[in-house]
Design a protein around this motif. Structure first.
Motif, short mmCIF file in Angstrom:
data_model
loop_
_atom_site.label_atom_id
_atom_site.label_comp_id
_atom_site.label_asym_id
_atom_site.label_seq_id
_atom_site.Cartn_x
_atom_site.Cartn_y
_atom_site.Cartn_z
N ILE A 89 0.84 -1.19 0.00
CA ILE A 89 0.00 0.00 0.00
C ILE A 89 0.88 1.24 0.00
O ILE A 89 2.04 1.19 0.41
CB ILE A 89 -0.95 0.02 1.23
CG1 ILE A 89 -0.14 0.06 2.53
CG2 ILE A 89 -1.88 -1.20 1.21
CD1 ILE A 89 -1.01 0.21 3.79
N PRO A 90 0.35 2.39 -0.45
CA PRO A 90 1.14 3.63 -0.40
C PRO A 90 1.17 4.22 1.00
O PRO A 90 0.34 3.87 1.85
CB PRO A 90 0.40 4.55 -1.38
CG PRO A 90 -1.01 4.08 -1.31
CD PRO A 90 -0.95 2.59 -1.12
N GLN A 110 6.98 3.85 0.62
CA GLN A 110 7.27 5.24 0.93
C GLN A 110 7.51 5.99 -0.38
O GLN A 110 8.57 5.93 -0.98
CB GLN A 110 8.50 5.34 1.85
CG GLN A 110 8.75 6.73 2.41
CD GLN A 110 7.73 7.12 3.47
OE1 GLN A 110 6.95 6.31 3.93
NE2 GLN A 110 7.74 8.38 3.85
N LEU A 111 6.47 6.71 -0.84
CA LEU A 111 6.53 7.41 -2.13
C LEU A 111 6.69 8.91 -1.98
O LEU A 111 6.73 9.64 -2.96
CB LEU A 111 5.27 7.11 -2.95
CG LEU A 111 5.17 5.68 -3.50
CD1 LEU A 111 3.74 5.37 -3.95
CD2 LEU A 111 6.13 5.47 -4.65
N SER A 112 6.75 9.38 -0.74
CA SER A 112 6.91 10.81 -0.50
C SER A 112 7.78 11.01 0.73
O SER A 112 8.25 10.05 1.33
CB SER A 112 5.55 11.47 -0.29
OG SER A 112 5.02 11.12 0.97
N TYR A 126 8.34 -1.52 5.60
CA TYR A 126 8.42 -0.48 4.59
C TYR A 126 9.27 -0.90 3.39
O TYR A 126 10.21 -1.69 3.51
CB TYR A 126 9.01 0.81 5.19
CG TYR A 126 7.95 1.71 5.80
CD1 TYR A 126 7.45 2.79 5.09
CD2 TYR A 126 7.44 1.44 7.06
CE1 TYR A 126 6.48 3.61 5.64
CE2 TYR A 126 6.46 2.25 7.63
CZ TYR A 126 5.98 3.34 6.91
OH TYR A 126 5.01 4.14 7.44
N ILE A 127 8.88 -0.35 2.24
CA ILE A 127 9.72 -0.38 1.05
C ILE A 127 9.85 1.07 0.59
O ILE A 127 9.07 1.93 1.01
CB ILE A 127 9.12 -1.27 -0.07
CG1 ILE A 127 7.68 -0.85 -0.39
CG2 ILE A 127 9.16 -2.74 0.34
CD1 ILE A 127 7.03 -1.66 -1.50
N SER A 128 10.83 1.36 -0.24
CA SER A 128 11.09 2.75 -0.61
C SER A 128 11.23 2.88 -2.12
O SER A 128 11.55 1.93 -2.82
CB SER A 128 12.37 3.24 0.07
OG SER A 128 12.67 4.56 -0.32
#
Length: 320
Positions: A89-90, A110-112, A126-128
Motif C-alpha cells: 500500500i502507499p 514510501q513514495l513521498s 516499509y519499502i522505498s
C-alpha cells in the motif's frame, strides 16, 4: 528453488496484492501500477490489484497511457488475503493491523517525504522508491526493498539533446506554487530573470498539454525544483530533453544514487541560487554535460529494471 516455483506459478506461492488509485494521474498512482505490472510480468497468476469502488472502472484509463498489461491483472479484496500473502500500500494509508495480525505481510511503499515513524510499531514493514528515503525518516530498509519507478516511454526523450531552439528560459514545477518554500524559490528566480543584465524568461508549468510541455523542454535551459522530493516526473522528463536540473542539496537531492548531480550544481543557500543559475545559462552546454550520468540513469529505468527489483524483493522476503 523459490524463484523457479513462482515462475512456474506454484499454487502454494504467496499472492501479491498492490493497492491502486487509478483515477489519479500523478506519480504515486502511476508507480503503484508500474509495480503491479512488474510483479505480474513473472507472477501472472499470483499478482492482484486492490481497487476501491471509485477506481474499479478506471483501470482502462491507464491503458490509454500505454499500460495495456493493467487490463490483464485480476483484482482481489484485501480481506481475502491469507497468511504469507504480500500486500503493498502507499504511505498515505494507515497500516491495516487486522491483516498484519492474520499473518499477511504488509509493506508500505514510501513514495513521498512524509514521516513513517507513527506506523513503524503497527506491524507493517516499509519499502522505498528512493535510496535516500530507504535510510531516512526513521527507516533502514535493505537494497532489496527499494523499487525505482520509471518514466513512461512516450514521455522520455532518447534522441539528441542539442538544438538551436534553446533560450535563456527557466521553468519550474507547478508543485512549487503550493508551499511557502516553493513560492519563495519561484519568486526569487522571477526577480532574478527580471533584474538580470540580459533578462531571462521564467515559466511555471501549469495548464500545458503534453505537446506544449515538449516545446518548453526543447527551449528551456533550466528546470528548478526543491529537494527533489522523489522521482518527480516533470523534472526528469525535462532532463531527458537536456534541460539542466537546478535543485538544492537536501533530501533526495543529496543522495547521488538517486540523482547523480554534481555538488556544484546544487544550491545550499539563497545566495547560491542565482550564482548557479547564471553559470548554467551562460555556459549551458558545459553545464548540461555534467548531468549526462543522470540522463542516462533515468533512461535506463523501465519495465525490465522494475521486474528485477520485484524478483530481488521476493527472493529476500521468502528466504528470511
Amino acid at each position: 528453488s523459490f524463484l523457479n516455483a513462482l515462475e512456474l506459478f506454484d499454487s502454494h506461492a504467496p499472492r501479491v496484492a498492490i493497492m491502486q488509485f487509478t483515477q489519479v494521474n500523478t506519480g504515486g498512482p502511476e508507480a503503484l501500477l508500474q509495480l503491479a505490472i512488474a510483479f505480474h510480468s513473472w507472477m501472472p497468476s499470483r499478482t492482484f490489484l486492490v481497487l476501491d469502488d471509485r477506481h474499479r472502472d478506471s483501470v482502462g484509463l491507464w491503458q490509454d497511457r500505454g499500460y495495456y498489461e493493467a487490463m490483464e491483472i485480476k483484482s482481489i479484496d484485501p480481506n481475502e488475503l491469507r497468511q504469507g500473502d504480500v500486500y503493498i500500500i502507499p504511505e498515505i494509508l494507515a497500516c491495516p493491523t487486522d491483516l498484519v495480525s492474520r499473518g499477511v505481510k504488509v509493506f508500505i511503499w514510501q513514495l513521498s517525504n512524509s514521516d513513517p515513524i507513527a506506523q513503524l510499531n503497527d506491524g507493517c514493514k516499509y519499502i522505498s522508491h528512493t535510496f535516500f528515503l530507504a535510510t531516512h525518516r526513521g527507516l533502514n530498509v535493505p537494497r532489496s526493498h527499494v523499487f525505482t519507478p520509471y518514466l513512461r516511454r512516450q514521455k522520455t526523450h532518447f534522441g539528441p539533446i542539442s538544438n538551436d531552439a534553446r533560450e535563456d528560459l527557466i521553468i519550474a514545477n507547478d508543485d512549487h506554487s503550493n508551499n511557502i518554500y516553493g513560492k519563495a524559490l519561484v519568486g526569487m528566480l522571477k526577480d532574478y530573470c527580471e533584474q538580470r543584465k540580459k533578462p531571462c524568461k521564467f515559466q511555471l508549468l501549469r495548464g500545458f498539454v503534453s505537446e506544449q510541455l515538449v516545446d518548453l523542454y526543447l527551449k528551456a535551459k533550466i528546470i528548478v525544483t526543491a529537494c527533489l522530493n522523489g522521482a518527480e516526473r516533470t523534472v526528469l522528463e525535462a532532463a531527458t530533453y537536456g534541460v539542466i536540473i537546478l535543485s538544492n542539496h537536501c533530501d533526495n537531492g543529496s543522495d547521488n544514487r538517486d540523482f547523480p548531480i554534481p555538488r556544484e550544481q546544487l544550491f545550499s543557500s539563497k545566495n547560491d541560487i542565482t550564482e548557479i543559475a547564471e553559470k548554467m545559462l551562460n555556459d549551458f552546454e558545459q553545464e548540461q554535460q555534467k548531468q549526462a550520468q543522470l540522463r542516462n540513469l533515468y533512461k535506463s529505468y523501465g519495465p525490465a529494471s522494475l521486474h528485477k527489483d520485484t524478483k530481488r524483493f521476493m527472493y529476500d522476503i521468502m528466504k528470511s
